[in-house]
Scaffold this motif. Structure first.
Motif, PDB file in Angstrom:
ATOM      1  N   ALA A  37       0.836  -1.205   0.000  1.00 42.11           N
ATOM      2  CA  ALA A  37       0.000   0.000   0.000  1.00 42.11           C
ATOM      3  C   ALA A  37       0.871   1.255   0.000  1.00 42.11           C
ATOM      4  O   ALA A  37       0.564   2.237  -0.690  1.00 42.11           O
ATOM      5  CB  ALA A  37      -0.932  -0.006   1.212  1.00 42.11           C
ATOM      6  N   GLU A  38       1.967   1.222   0.765  1.00 39.58           N
ATOM      7  CA  GLU A  38       2.898   2.357   0.777  1.00 39.58           C
ATOM      8  C   GLU A  38       3.463   2.596  -0.622  1.00 39.58           C
ATOM      9  O   GLU A  38       3.548   3.729  -1.083  1.00 39.58           O
ATOM     10  CB  GLU A  38       4.037   2.088   1.771  1.00 39.58           C
ATOM     11  N   ARG A  39       3.798   1.518  -1.314  1.00 39.84           N
ATOM     12  CA  ARG A  39       4.310   1.652  -2.684  1.00 39.84           C
ATOM     13  C   ARG A  39       3.238   2.181  -3.631  1.00 39.84           C
ATOM     14  O   ARG A  39       3.537   2.928  -4.558  1.00 39.84           O
ATOM     15  CB  ARG A  39       4.838   0.304  -3.174  1.00 39.84           C
ATOM     16  N   MET A  40       1.984   1.804  -3.406  1.00 38.06           N
ATOM     17  CA  MET A  40       0.875   2.264  -4.267  1.00 38.06           C
ATOM     18  C   MET A  40       0.687   3.775  -4.164  1.00 38.06           C
ATOM     19  O   MET A  40       0.145   4.405  -5.054  1.00 38.06           O
ATOM     20  CB  MET A  40      -0.427   1.539  -3.916  1.00 38.06           C
ATOM     21  N   ARG A  41       1.152   4.359  -3.062  1.00 38.43           N
ATOM     22  CA  ARG A  41       1.001   5.810  -2.894  1.00 38.43           C
ATOM     23  C   ARG A  41       1.895   6.588  -3.857  1.00 38.43           C
ATOM     24  O   ARG A  41       1.843   7.812  -3.886  1.00 38.43           O
ATOM     25  CB  ARG A  41       1.251   6.210  -1.448  1.00 38.43           C
ATOM     26  N   LEU A  43       1.204   6.528  -6.828  1.00 43.52           N
ATOM     27  CA  LEU A  43       0.179   6.953  -7.788  1.00 43.52           C
ATOM     28  C   LEU A  43      -0.548   8.184  -7.262  1.00 43.52           C
ATOM     29  O   LEU A  43      -0.893   8.237  -6.074  1.00 43.52           O
ATOM     30  CB  LEU A  43      -0.821   5.823  -8.030  1.00 43.52           C
ATOM     31  N   PRO A  44      -0.822   9.147  -8.120  1.00 51.99           N
ATOM     32  CA  PRO A  44      -1.452  10.393  -7.665  1.00 51.99           C
ATOM     33  C   PRO A  44      -2.757  10.192  -6.900  1.00 51.99           C
ATOM     34  O   PRO A  44      -2.996  10.867  -5.908  1.00 51.99           O
ATOM     35  CB  PRO A  44      -1.701  11.166  -8.966  1.00 51.99           C
ATOM     36  N   PHE A  45      -3.608   9.258  -7.324  1.00 51.82           N
ATOM     37  CA  PHE A  45      -4.893   9.094  -6.641  1.00 51.82           C
ATOM     38  C   PHE A  45      -4.775   8.385  -5.302  1.00 51.82           C
ATOM     39  O   PHE A  45      -5.727   8.368  -4.531  1.00 51.82           O
ATOM     40  CB  PHE A  45      -5.936   8.407  -7.534  1.00 51.82           C
ATOM     41  N   PHE A  46      -3.626   7.816  -4.976  1.00 48.34           N
ATOM     42  CA  PHE A  46      -3.392   7.239  -3.659  1.00 48.34           C
ATOM     43  C   PHE A  46      -2.422   8.071  -2.828  1.00 48.34           C
ATOM     44  O   PHE A  46      -2.290   7.848  -1.621  1.00 48.34           O
ATOM     45  CB  PHE A  46      -2.825   5.814  -3.767  1.00 48.34           C
ATOM     46  N   ALA A  47      -1.748   9.019  -3.446  1.00 47.29           N
ATOM     47  CA  ALA A  47      -0.649   9.745  -2.800  1.00 47.29           C
ATOM     48  C   ALA A  47      -1.042  10.398  -1.481  1.00 47.29           C
ATOM     49  O   ALA A  47      -0.295  10.324  -0.512  1.00 47.29           O
ATOM     50  CB  ALA A  47      -0.081  10.793  -3.760  1.00 47.29           C
ATOM     51  N   GLY A  48      -2.189  11.023  -1.428  1.00 47.43           N
ATOM     52  CA  GLY A  48      -2.575  11.747  -0.226  1.00 47.43           C
ATOM     53  C   GLY A  48      -3.377  10.943   0.774  1.00 47.43           C
ATOM     54  O   GLY A  48      -3.779  11.467   1.810  1.00 47.43           O
ATOM     55  N   LEU A  49      -3.604   9.670   0.478  1.00 49.58           N
ATOM     56  CA  LEU A  49      -4.454   8.863   1.350  1.00 49.58           C
ATOM     57  C   LEU A  49      -3.651   8.177   2.453  1.00 49.58           C
ATOM     58  O   LEU A  49      -2.524   7.741   2.227  1.00 49.58           O
ATOM     59  CB  LEU A  49      -5.167   7.772   0.540  1.00 49.58           C
ATOM     60  N   PRO A  50      -4.235   8.034   3.629  1.00 47.75           N
ATOM     61  CA  PRO A  50      -3.598   7.221   4.664  1.00 47.75           C
ATOM     62  C   PRO A  50      -3.540   5.766   4.188  1.00 47.75           C
ATOM     63  O   PRO A  50      -4.358   5.335   3.365  1.00 47.75           O
ATOM     64  CB  PRO A  50      -4.529   7.358   5.868  1.00 47.75           C
ATOM     65  N   LEU A  51      -2.591   5.005   4.713  1.00 46.60           N
ATOM     66  CA  LEU A  51      -2.426   3.617   4.293  1.00 46.60           C
ATOM     67  C   LEU A  51      -3.702   2.796   4.459  1.00 46.60           C
ATOM     68  O   LEU A  51      -4.015   1.952   3.622  1.00 46.60           O
ATOM     69  CB  LEU A  51      -1.272   2.962   5.065  1.00 46.60           C
ATOM     70  N   GLY A  52      -4.451   3.072   5.525  1.00 50.20           N
ATOM     71  CA  GLY A  52      -5.707   2.351   5.744  1.00 50.20           C
ATOM     72  C   GLY A  52      -6.687   2.532   4.598  1.00 50.20           C
ATOM     73  O   GLY A  52      -7.359   1.581   4.197  1.00 50.20           O
ATOM     74  N   GLN A  53      -6.769   3.745   4.069  1.00 47.35           N
ATOM     75  CA  GLN A  53      -7.680   4.003   2.949  1.00 47.35           C
ATOM     76  C   GLN A  53      -7.172   3.370   1.663  1.00 47.35           C
ATOM     77  O   GLN A  53      -7.964   2.907   0.837  1.00 47.35           O
ATOM     78  CB  GLN A  53      -7.893   5.503   2.774  1.00 47.35           C
TER      79      GLN A  53
END
Length: 191
Positions: A37-41, A43-53
């Motif tokens: 999930a940390e690596r997925m961040r 991506l712009p649409f995951f960048a600002g999300l907490p890992l839980g989201q």
């Protein structure tokens, strides 16, 4: 897990890495899933999300998203740019496809699907290791000599007869310049 370089990556390896990333993201192992999930961040649409989201939205992640993460980890903004870089890794330098347009068909080269397999063949039986599209081949000195290539050039020994992962990049650059001058450049062959 990013490489920062595409010099030793293949498209196949990148696709496998993307698949493994998605498997990790879907893993019941919380630590594995969280690292993914940390690596997925990236991506712009995951960048600002907490890992839980990010983890909560993992069912929306597609293979193309994994490919984009791998591309970004390799220093490219998109999968298309990484793919282009990997496909043009020999242009305008050495293009081994020209070997088979100009070369005699009387030599048996050892063809391998992976670099590791080719490197093992090189270590066991000698020769010269080169990339060819998404594969690798190990040829004998006679094949290169028939193409007019000087196999006694000391730079072959310096690079370890391995074009893909040379021990001495400067030796490879010197040899590449000589081979391009002989007409083995990447701009001579299309697709």
């Amino acid at each position: 897990m990013g490489t920062g370089s595409t010099s030793t990556l293949t498209l196949h390896e990148c696709k496998v890495r993307a698949s493994l990333l998605l498997k990790d993201l879907d893993s019941p192992d919380t630590a594995r899933a969280t690292r993914a999930a940390e690596r997925m961040r990236a991506l712009p649409f995951f960048a600002g999300l907490p890992l839980g989201q990010v983890l909560a939205r993992r069912d929306t992640v597609k293979h193309k998203h994994g490919l984009t993460v791998i591309a970004r980890e390799a220093g490219h903004a998109t999968w298309a740019l990484l793919k282009q870089a990997l496909e043009s890794v020999s242009a305008p330098g050495l293009d081994t496809r020209v070997f088979f347009q100009k070369g005699p068909a009387v030599f048996l080269n050892r063809w391998c699907a992976t670099y590791e397999e080719a490197a093992a063949s090189l270590a066991a039986q000698g020769g010269f290791l080169f990339p060819f599209r998404h594969q690798y081949f190990v040829c004998e000195a006679g094949f290169l000599q028939a193409l007019g290539i000087d196999v006694k050039d000391p730079d072959w020994e310096r690079l370890g007869h391995d074009w893909v992962r040379p021990r001495d990049p400067a030796a490879k650059a010197r040899l590449e310049a000589k081979l391009v001058a002989l007409g083995y450049g990447g701009q001579h062959v299309a697709g």
